[in-house]
Design a protein around this motif. Structure first.
Motif, short mmCIF file in Angstrom:
data_model
loop_
_atom_site.label_atom_id
_atom_site.label_comp_id
_atom_site.label_asym_id
_atom_site.label_seq_id
_atom_site.Cartn_x
_atom_site.Cartn_y
_atom_site.Cartn_z
N ILE A 108 0.84 -1.20 0.00
CA ILE A 108 0.00 0.00 0.00
C ILE A 108 0.87 1.25 0.00
CG2 ILE A 108 -1.69 1.32 1.34
CD1 ILE A 108 -2.80 -1.34 2.36
N GLU A 109 1.94 1.22 0.79
CA GLU A 109 2.86 2.35 0.86
C GLU A 109 3.51 2.61 -0.50
OE1 GLU A 109 6.44 3.83 3.83
OE2 GLU A 109 6.27 1.70 3.32
N LYS A 110 3.90 1.54 -1.18
CA LYS A 110 4.52 1.70 -2.50
C LYS A 110 3.55 2.31 -3.50
CE LYS A 110 8.00 -1.96 -2.14
NZ LYS A 110 8.47 -3.25 -2.69
N ARG A 111 2.27 1.89 -3.41
CA ARG A 111 1.27 2.44 -4.32
C ARG A 111 1.05 3.92 -4.07
NH1 ARG A 111 -3.27 -2.38 -3.81
NH2 ARG A 111 -2.01 -4.03 -4.77
N ILE A 112 1.05 4.31 -2.79
CA ILE A 112 0.80 5.70 -2.44
C ILE A 112 1.92 6.60 -2.96
CG2 ILE A 112 0.63 7.33 -0.52
CD1 ILE A 112 -0.77 5.12 1.07
N PHE A 113 3.18 6.15 -2.77
CA PHE A 113 4.31 7.00 -3.11
C PHE A 113 4.86 6.74 -4.51
CE2 PHE A 113 4.46 6.88 1.56
CZ PHE A 113 4.40 8.24 1.80
N LYS A 114 4.30 5.75 -5.21
CA LYS A 114 4.82 5.41 -6.53
C LYS A 114 4.74 6.60 -7.49
CE LYS A 114 4.37 2.04 -10.28
NZ LYS A 114 3.64 0.85 -10.76
N GLY A 115 3.63 7.31 -7.46
CA GLY A 115 3.47 8.44 -8.37
C GLY A 115 4.18 9.69 -7.91
N LYS A 116 4.56 9.74 -6.63
CA LYS A 116 5.18 10.95 -6.09
C LYS A 116 6.69 10.95 -6.23
CE LYS A 116 1.58 11.95 -2.66
NZ LYS A 116 1.30 12.21 -1.23
N TYR A 117 7.30 9.79 -6.11
CA TYR A 117 8.76 9.72 -6.11
C TYR A 117 9.27 8.89 -7.29
CZ TYR A 117 8.42 11.66 -1.41
OH TYR A 117 8.14 12.46 -0.33
N LYS A 118 10.35 9.36 -7.89
CA LYS A 118 10.98 8.68 -9.00
C LYS A 118 12.41 8.32 -8.64
CE LYS A 118 7.27 9.55 -11.40
NZ LYS A 118 6.30 8.46 -11.68
N LYS A 119 12.94 7.33 -9.33
CA LYS A 119 14.29 6.86 -9.04
C LYS A 119 15.27 7.45 -10.05
CE LYS A 119 16.84 2.66 -7.87
NZ LYS A 119 16.77 1.19 -7.77
N LEU A 120 16.30 8.08 -9.51
CA LEU A 120 17.38 8.62 -10.33
C LEU A 120 18.66 7.86 -9.97
CD1 LEU A 120 18.79 10.74 -12.16
CD2 LEU A 120 18.95 12.21 -10.13
N GLU A 121 19.25 7.19 -10.95
CA GLU A 121 20.47 6.42 -10.74
C GLU A 121 21.62 7.07 -11.49
OE1 GLU A 121 20.07 2.16 -11.28
OE2 GLU A 121 17.89 2.38 -11.30
N ILE A 122 22.72 7.25 -10.77
CA ILE A 122 23.89 7.88 -11.37
C ILE A 122 25.10 6.98 -11.16
CG2 ILE A 122 25.49 9.84 -11.22
CD1 ILE A 122 23.10 11.57 -10.45
N ILE A 123 25.83 6.71 -12.22
CA ILE A 123 27.07 5.93 -12.17
C ILE A 123 28.22 6.89 -12.44
CG2 ILE A 123 28.36 3.99 -13.12
CD1 ILE A 123 25.70 2.79 -14.00
N SER A 124 29.17 6.92 -11.52
CA SER A 124 30.22 7.93 -11.62
C SER A 124 31.50 7.46 -10.96
CB SER A 124 29.75 9.23 -10.95
OG SER A 124 29.60 9.00 -9.56
N ILE A 125 32.52 8.26 -11.12
CA ILE A 125 33.79 8.03 -10.41
C ILE A 125 33.59 8.42 -8.95
CG2 ILE A 125 36.20 8.78 -10.23
CD1 ILE A 125 36.13 9.26 -13.26
N ASN A 126 34.16 7.64 -8.08
CA ASN A 126 34.05 7.92 -6.65
C ASN A 126 35.07 9.00 -6.28
OD1 ASN A 126 33.76 7.93 -3.90
ND2 ASN A 126 33.93 5.72 -3.66
N ARG A 127 34.59 10.20 -6.08
CA ARG A 127 35.50 11.29 -5.73
C ARG A 127 34.85 12.19 -4.68
NH1 ARG A 127 34.12 16.19 -7.62
NH2 ARG A 127 32.62 16.35 -9.35
N PRO A 128 35.63 12.86 -3.86
CA PRO A 128 35.09 13.74 -2.82
C PRO A 128 34.28 14.89 -3.41
CG PRO A 128 37.42 13.27 -2.43
CD PRO A 128 37.11 12.77 -3.80
N GLY A 129 33.19 15.23 -2.77
CA GLY A 129 32.39 16.38 -3.17
C GLY A 129 31.39 16.13 -4.26
N LEU A 130 31.38 14.90 -4.82
CA LEU A 130 30.48 14.62 -5.95
C LEU A 130 29.02 14.71 -5.54
CD1 LEU A 130 30.06 13.67 -8.88
CD2 LEU A 130 30.14 11.33 -8.02
N ILE A 131 28.67 14.07 -4.42
CA ILE A 131 27.27 14.06 -3.99
C ILE A 131 26.79 15.47 -3.68
CG2 ILE A 131 25.67 13.22 -2.23
CD1 ILE A 131 27.29 10.69 -2.06
N GLY A 132 27.68 16.28 -3.11
CA GLY A 132 27.32 17.66 -2.82
C GLY A 132 26.99 18.44 -4.08
N GLU A 133 27.77 18.22 -5.14
CA GLU A 133 27.53 18.91 -6.40
C GLU A 133 26.21 18.45 -7.03
OE1 GLU A 133 30.86 18.75 -9.07
OE2 GLU A 133 32.32 18.95 -7.43
#
Length: 238
Positions: free
Chosen positions: A137-162
């Motif tokens: 039920i929780e997944k159905r409620i929030f399915k339309g509200k939230y989307k998944k964003l996947e990012i593949i990158s080099i692991n470096r300091p400050g990346l998530i902040g940017e």
């Protein structure tokens, strides 16, 4: 004094209710499963039985101590066991529901051990319903509200902040972040990582502008949104 028959009934009933809750956790491959929940429930019921019958003076028939103090220690002591089921991986925390189910299972055991059958059994039903049904039920409620964003990158300091600054610039709300370290298959680069964002976008969100800018961040070489791979200057509105 509680009869032997009543003691047997309470201990077996507490084992059954704890086992039912434990089966649901076991099926979902959680840290605390069938055996753990049964032990917690039966142990709690036994402590309540001891609290009721274990502090009587046989000759006078009077209580020699406050029996509630022993049972009360179960409620606080179960927190140590629950804490062992909580796992922190990067910025992602798992096991909170299992820890809560252990605590609730202990409460059910105390209730049944005290002979409070209606409250204990009804609480068990509510716990099982919460664990088995409310997830979908929780997944159905929030399915339309939230989307998944996947990012593949080099692991470096400050990346998530940017990335976070860019999301904020486009009025994108972050609900959850999960970081997966490791090498990406079929790539020569090392020290790569996957970052999974659960985000909420505004109605006026312009995906073309967003993905043009995200590829300008150093180290990002692949992004997926709505489960589709996005390449620089090649994004189609979904």
């Amino acid at each position: 004094m509680i009869s032997h028959k009543e003691i047997i009934i309470r201990l077996i009933l507490s084992a059954i209710t704890g086992g039912l809750i434990g089966v649901e956790r076991e099926v979902n491959n959680r840290p605390a499963g069938l055996r753990t929940h049964i032990l917690v429930s039966v142990g709690s019921a036994l402590m309540m039985l001891v609290s009721i019958d274990g502090f009587y003076d046989v000759e006078t028939g009077l209580r020699t101590a406050d029996s509630a103090r022993l049972a009360a220690q179960v409620v606080s002591g179960i927190g140590f066991l629950g804490a062992g089921t909580i796992i922190k991986t990067g910025s992602n925390i798992k096991g909170l529901t299992t820890a809560a189910s252990l605590w609730a299972c202990a409460c059910v055991g105390l209730a049944i051990g005290n002979g409070y059958y209606l409250g204990g059994l009804l609480t068990s039903v509510i716990i099982l319903f919460t664990l088995m049904s409310l997830r979908s039920i929780e997944k159905r409620i929030f399915k339309g509200k939230y989307k998944k964003l996947e990012i593949i990158s080099i692991n470096r300091p400050g990346l998530i902040g940017e990335i976070g600054m860019l999301l904020g610039k486009h009025d994108i709300i972050i609900k959850d972040i999960n970081i997966v370290d490791g090498e990406i298959e079929d790539r020569e680069e090392h020290g790569t990582m996957e970052i999974h964002f659960m985000v909420k976008v505004r109605k006026n969100f312009n995906p073309n502008n967003f993905f043009r800018e995200i590829y300008k961040i150093e180290g990002i070489f692949e992004a997926l949104f709505y489960g589709r791979k996005i390449h620089d200057n090649n994004f189609q509105v979904l």
